[in-house]
Design an enzyme around this catalytic site. Structure first.
Site, PDB file in Angstrom:
ATOM      1  N   THR A  33       0.845  -1.201   0.000  1.00  0.00           N
ATOM      2  CA  THR A  33       0.000   0.000   0.000  1.00  0.00           C
ATOM      3  C   THR A  33       0.873   1.241   0.000  1.00  0.00           C
ATOM      4  O   THR A  33       1.815   1.337   0.783  1.00  0.00           O
ATOM      5  CB  THR A  33      -0.882  -0.025   1.269  1.00  0.00           C
ATOM      6  OG1 THR A  33      -1.813  -1.097   1.134  1.00  0.00           O
ATOM      7  CG2 THR A  33      -1.607   1.284   1.481  1.00  0.00           C
ATOM      8  N   ALA A  64      -3.028  -3.577  -1.798  1.00  0.00           N
ATOM      9  CA  ALA A  64      -4.387  -3.852  -1.365  1.00  0.00           C
ATOM     10  C   ALA A  64      -5.350  -2.876  -2.034  1.00  0.00           C
ATOM     11  O   ALA A  64      -5.131  -1.666  -2.029  1.00  0.00           O
ATOM     12  CB  ALA A  64      -4.477  -3.721   0.150  1.00  0.00           C
ATOM     13  N   GLN A 106      -4.581  -7.514  -5.306  1.00  0.00           N
ATOM     14  CA  GLN A 106      -4.952  -7.955  -3.951  1.00  0.00           C
ATOM     15  C   GLN A 106      -6.295  -7.334  -3.564  1.00  0.00           C
ATOM     16  O   GLN A 106      -6.429  -6.106  -3.509  1.00  0.00           O
ATOM     17  CB  GLN A 106      -3.881  -7.563  -2.931  1.00  0.00           C
ATOM     18  CG  GLN A 106      -4.132  -8.270  -1.600  1.00  0.00           C
ATOM     19  CD  GLN A 106      -3.207  -7.833  -0.482  1.00  0.00           C
ATOM     20  OE1 GLN A 106      -2.956  -6.645  -0.301  1.00  0.00           O
ATOM     21  NE2 GLN A 106      -2.721  -8.786   0.300  1.00  0.00           N
ATOM     22  N   HIS A 179      -7.171 -10.867   0.273  1.00  0.00           N
ATOM     23  CA  HIS A 179      -6.418 -10.380   1.437  1.00  0.00           C
ATOM     24  C   HIS A 179      -7.069 -10.914   2.709  1.00  0.00           C
ATOM     25  O   HIS A 179      -8.007 -10.330   3.231  1.00  0.00           O
ATOM     26  CB  HIS A 179      -6.411  -8.856   1.430  1.00  0.00           C
ATOM     27  CG  HIS A 179      -5.403  -8.227   2.348  1.00  0.00           C
ATOM     28  ND1 HIS A 179      -4.771  -8.915   3.361  1.00  0.00           N
ATOM     29  CD2 HIS A 179      -4.891  -6.962   2.395  1.00  0.00           C
ATOM     30  CE1 HIS A 179      -3.930  -8.095   3.991  1.00  0.00           C
ATOM     31  NE2 HIS A 179      -3.990  -6.911   3.418  1.00  0.00           N
ATOM     32  N   HIS A 182      -3.524  -9.546   8.263  1.00  0.00           N
ATOM     33  CA  HIS A 182      -3.269  -8.232   8.863  1.00  0.00           C
ATOM     34  C   HIS A 182      -4.446  -7.579   9.580  1.00  0.00           C
ATOM     35  O   HIS A 182      -4.512  -6.352   9.682  1.00  0.00           O
ATOM     36  CB  HIS A 182      -2.717  -7.269   7.801  1.00  0.00           C
ATOM     37  CG  HIS A 182      -1.400  -7.748   7.246  1.00  0.00           C
ATOM     38  ND1 HIS A 182      -0.878  -7.291   6.068  1.00  0.00           N
ATOM     39  CD2 HIS A 182      -0.512  -8.656   7.703  1.00  0.00           C
ATOM     40  CE1 HIS A 182       0.287  -7.898   5.820  1.00  0.00           C
ATOM     41  NE2 HIS A 182       0.520  -8.738   6.807  1.00  0.00           N
ATOM     42  N   TYR A 184      -7.648  -7.324   8.827  1.00  0.00           N
ATOM     43  CA  TYR A 184      -8.753  -6.714   8.083  1.00  0.00           C
ATOM     44  C   TYR A 184      -9.983  -7.620   8.140  1.00  0.00           C
ATOM     45  O   TYR A 184     -10.009  -8.594   8.883  1.00  0.00           O
ATOM     46  CB  TYR A 184      -8.288  -6.357   6.662  1.00  0.00           C
ATOM     47  CG  TYR A 184      -7.188  -5.314   6.723  1.00  0.00           C
ATOM     48  CD1 TYR A 184      -7.466  -4.042   7.241  1.00  0.00           C
ATOM     49  CD2 TYR A 184      -5.887  -5.606   6.349  1.00  0.00           C
ATOM     50  CE1 TYR A 184      -6.466  -3.082   7.359  1.00  0.00           C
ATOM     51  CE2 TYR A 184      -4.877  -4.644   6.458  1.00  0.00           C
ATOM     52  CZ  TYR A 184      -5.173  -3.389   6.967  1.00  0.00           C
ATOM     53  OH  TYR A 184      -4.202  -2.440   7.100  1.00  0.00           O
ATOM     54  N   ARG A 231      -3.852 -14.585   0.845  1.00  0.00           N
ATOM     55  CA  ARG A 231      -2.818 -14.231   1.819  1.00  0.00           C
ATOM     56  C   ARG A 231      -3.369 -14.381   3.236  1.00  0.00           C
ATOM     57  O   ARG A 231      -4.492 -13.942   3.529  1.00  0.00           O
ATOM     58  CB  ARG A 231      -2.358 -12.785   1.606  1.00  0.00           C
ATOM     59  CG  ARG A 231      -1.067 -12.495   2.351  1.00  0.00           C
ATOM     60  CD  ARG A 231      -0.471 -11.157   1.998  1.00  0.00           C
ATOM     61  NE  ARG A 231       0.979 -11.278   1.929  1.00  0.00           N
ATOM     62  CZ  ARG A 231       1.829 -10.318   2.265  1.00  0.00           C
ATOM     63  NH1 ARG A 231       1.399  -9.160   2.674  1.00  0.00           N
ATOM     64  NH2 ARG A 231       3.133 -10.518   2.180  1.00  0.00           N
ATOM     65  N   ARG A 272       6.526 -12.221  13.558  1.00  0.00           N
ATOM     66  CA  ARG A 272       7.545 -11.169  13.665  1.00  0.00           C
ATOM     67  C   ARG A 272       8.921 -11.787  13.864  1.00  0.00           C
ATOM     68  O   ARG A 272       9.041 -12.855  14.470  1.00  0.00           O
ATOM     69  CB  ARG A 272       7.262 -10.297  14.897  1.00  0.00           C
ATOM     70  CG  ARG A 272       6.177  -9.292  14.680  1.00  0.00           C
ATOM     71  CD  ARG A 272       5.898  -8.576  16.001  1.00  0.00           C
ATOM     72  NE  ARG A 272       4.593  -7.953  15.960  1.00  0.00           N
ATOM     73  CZ  ARG A 272       4.350  -6.749  15.447  1.00  0.00           C
ATOM     74  NH1 ARG A 272       5.321  -6.034  14.939  1.00  0.00           N
ATOM     75  NH2 ARG A 272       3.126  -6.256  15.450  1.00  0.00           N
ATOM     76  N   GLY A 302      10.496 -10.434   6.262  1.00  0.00           N
ATOM     77  CA  GLY A 302      11.865 -10.339   6.758  1.00  0.00           C
ATOM     78  C   GLY A 302      12.899 -11.047   5.908  1.00  0.00           C
ATOM     79  O   GLY A 302      14.059 -11.155   6.324  1.00  0.00           O
TER      80      GLY A 302
HETATM   81  C1  LIG Z   1       4.740   0.259   2.896  1.00  0.00           C
HETATM   82  C2  LIG Z   1       4.111  -1.092   3.140  1.00  0.00           C
HETATM   83  C3  LIG Z   1       2.847  -1.344   2.652  1.00  0.00           C
HETATM   84  C4  LIG Z   1       2.260  -2.609   2.807  1.00  0.00           C
HETATM   85  N1  LIG Z   1       1.028  -2.865   2.251  1.00  0.00           N
HETATM   86  C5  LIG Z   1       0.516  -4.113   2.275  1.00  0.00           C
HETATM   87  C6  LIG Z   1      -0.683  -4.415   1.576  1.00  0.00           C
HETATM   88  O1  LIG Z   1      -1.270  -3.580   0.874  1.00  0.00           O
HETATM   89  N2  LIG Z   1      -1.155  -5.692   1.655  1.00  0.00           N
HETATM   90  C7  LIG Z   1      -0.508  -6.658   2.394  1.00  0.00           C
HETATM   91  O2  LIG Z   1      -0.986  -7.803   2.447  1.00  0.00           O
HETATM   92  N3  LIG Z   1       0.638  -6.397   3.042  1.00  0.00           N
HETATM   93  C8  LIG Z   1       1.179  -5.161   2.978  1.00  0.00           C
HETATM   94  N4  LIG Z   1       2.382  -4.913   3.587  1.00  0.00           N
HETATM   95  C9  LIG Z   1       3.153  -6.040   4.140  1.00  0.00           C
HETATM   96  C10 LIG Z   1       4.150  -6.557   3.088  1.00  0.00           C
HETATM   97  O3  LIG Z   1       3.476  -7.139   1.973  1.00  0.00           O
HETATM   98  C11 LIG Z   1       5.113  -7.608   3.684  1.00  0.00           C
HETATM   99  O4  LIG Z   1       4.396  -8.725   4.125  1.00  0.00           O
HETATM  100  C12 LIG Z   1       5.915  -7.028   4.833  1.00  0.00           C
HETATM  101  O5  LIG Z   1       6.518  -5.810   4.453  1.00  0.00           O
HETATM  102  C13 LIG Z   1       7.008  -7.994   5.299  1.00  0.00           C
HETATM  103  O6  LIG Z   1       7.880  -8.315   4.233  1.00  0.00           O
HETATM  104  P1  LIG Z   1       9.330  -7.604   4.078  1.00  0.00           P
HETATM  105  O7  LIG Z   1      10.108  -7.927   5.329  1.00  0.00           O
HETATM  106  O8  LIG Z   1       9.913  -8.270   2.859  1.00  0.00           O
HETATM  107  O9  LIG Z   1       9.112  -6.135   3.911  1.00  0.00           O
HETATM  108  C14 LIG Z   1       2.962  -3.645   3.488  1.00  0.00           C
HETATM  109  C15 LIG Z   1       4.230  -3.369   4.010  1.00  0.00           C
HETATM  110  C16 LIG Z   1       4.820  -2.122   3.831  1.00  0.00           C
HETATM  111  C17 LIG Z   1       6.219  -1.878   4.350  1.00  0.00           C
END
Ligand SMILES: Cc1cc2nc3c(=O)[nH]c(=O)nc-3n(C[C@H](O)[C@H](O)[C@H](O)COP(=O)(O)O)c2cc1C
Length: 371
Positions: A33, A64, A106, A179, A182, A184, A231, A272, A302
């Site tokens: 997002t 999303a 998504q 989705h 998280h 929602y 997801r 986490r 991560g």
């Molecule tokens: C700026 C930002 C926006 C995100 N928006 C979404 C989203 O729209 N839908 C979703 O399922 N997860 C969203 N996430 C979670 C990411 O898809 C991802 O699961 C999370 O950043 C962990 O992965 P990473 O360690 O590779 O960043 C978002 C994360 C960040 C940092």
């Protein structure tokens, strides 16, 4: 430059067949997002952003995207419920396809993670419950008290997902990701820390998952299972959504997805990161879900190049989704291939509205770095 190119067998750079889609590598763009879709309309700058991150045979999952006018929880997030929104997505999808990538949308409904002023006619956000979601330090205003959906209203929301899925295909997307993560709306039903209902949508695990399972069934009936992924984030507590048995919840959902022959993928977010032995580690707790699911299994949360290569080589995952690294590195698969250094992400511009800064201005690897 001292890069260590990855060997191509059983690594992130190995090709993979996902249902009808031939992927040339396993580095997936996670949904992100970005608050740059003014008036819920995707904008031309999104075509630049996504095409920068598209590669031949790469899987890109779009941010999303709201399924209806009650789905919004934040300003400037895109939707896919009106003809104008479908039209606005088309050039973005075309730009991604022009690079040879596969593009999924998504589908999102925030439920109670919203405020009255983002809802039609200032009405209360809808949810499984009438208990307000606790404050989020990243969001300035408090969430509004939600209205508990009546059981007979739920088919209408299921239908919103179905219609949005059809719209996504009309816009040219190759498929959709539901989705279910998280905190929602789908998690507000699935997780026993939020769902306080005593009807057929509350109580037992089967009842709590009923709404999500109905959404999956409706979207699969509309598009075919080969165009649908989901997801999940059973272990996370975002937006106050916790469950007393996350492993049981995730296994149950993976089994429900597997009931649809050819269901494309299950995409699960790790718990986490945990600090131990002097470093942050990915917990790697998703194996029960992989075992319970028949199709392609995507992990996220991560990961870096080394951990991604490791989980693919170990058979723990088929594909690895990258969020923040992909946000900051438009050519992430290429950088992984070369073992090149990564740009650092700038958290301060994750959710700002500038169409360029922090969005499309992250640099590509210079050509001379390839040599
Ligand atoms: C700026 C930002 C926006 C995100 N928006 C979404 C989203 O729209 N839908 C979703 O399922 N997860 C969203 N996430 C979670 C990411 O898809 C991802 O699961 C999370 O950043 C962990 O992965 P990473 O360690 O590779 O960043 C978002 C994360 C960040 C940092």
């Amino acid at each position: 430059m001292g890069y260590q190119p990855a060997k191509k067998e059983a690594t992130l750079l190995a090709p993979y067949t996902m249902g009808p889609f031939e992927l040339s590598h396993r580095v997936v763009h996670a949904p992100l997002t970005r608050f740059r879709s003014f008036g819920n309309l995707p904008q031309p700058h999104a075509a630049v952003y996504y095409s920068q991150r598209a590669s031949k045979g790469g899987l890109v999952i779009a941010e999303a995207t709201g399924v209806s006018d009650t789905a919004q929880g934040y300003p400037h997030t895109p939707g896919i419920w009106t003809p104008e929104q479908v039209e606005a997505w088309k050039p973005i999808v075309d730009a991604v396809h022009a690079k040879g990538a596969i593009f999924f949308c998504q589908l999102w409904h925030v439920g109670r993670v919203s405020t009255n002023d983002l809802q039609p006619n200032g009405q209360a956000p809808i949810s499984s419950t009438d208990v307000r979601c606790g404050p989020n330090p990243e969001v300035p205003s408090e969430y509004s008290k939600p209205r508990r959906l009546r059981a007979e209203e739920i088919p209408g929301i299921v239908d919103d997902f179905r219609r949005a899925a059809r719209n996504a295909i009309a816009a040219g997307f190759d498929g959709v990701e539901i989705h279910g993560a998280h905190g929602y709306i789908l998690e507000q039903f699935m997780k026993d820390g939020v769902n306080d209902r005593d009807d057929e949508y509350g109580g037992s695990l089967e009842n709590r998952c009923r709404f999500a399972v109905e959404v999956v069934g409706a979207v699969v009936a509309e598009l075919g299972a080969h165009r649908v992924g989901m997801r999940l984030s059973p272990f996370l507590d975002y937006n106050d959504a916790v469950d007393s048995d996350p492993t049981g919840l995730g296994v149950y959902m993976a089994q429900q997805l597997s009931k649809h022959p050819g269901f494309l993928y299950c995409h699960v977010v790790e718990p986490r990161m945990a600090f131990s032995e002097g470093r942050w580690n990915i917990p790697h707790r998703l194996l029960p879900f992989r075992k319970a699911f028949n199709g392609t299994f995507i992990v996220a949360g991560g990961y870096d190049r080394e951990e991604g290569n490791k989980v693919v080589a170990d058979g723990y995952a088929d594909l690895v989704a990258y969020g923040r690294h992909f946000l900051a590195n438009p050519d992430l698969p290429r950088r992984f291939e070369l073992g090149a250094p990564l740009n650092k992400y700038d958290r301060s511009t994750f959710y700002t509205q500038d169409p360029v800064v922090g969005y499309t201005d992250y640099p590509f690897l210079d050509d001379h770095d390839d040599e």
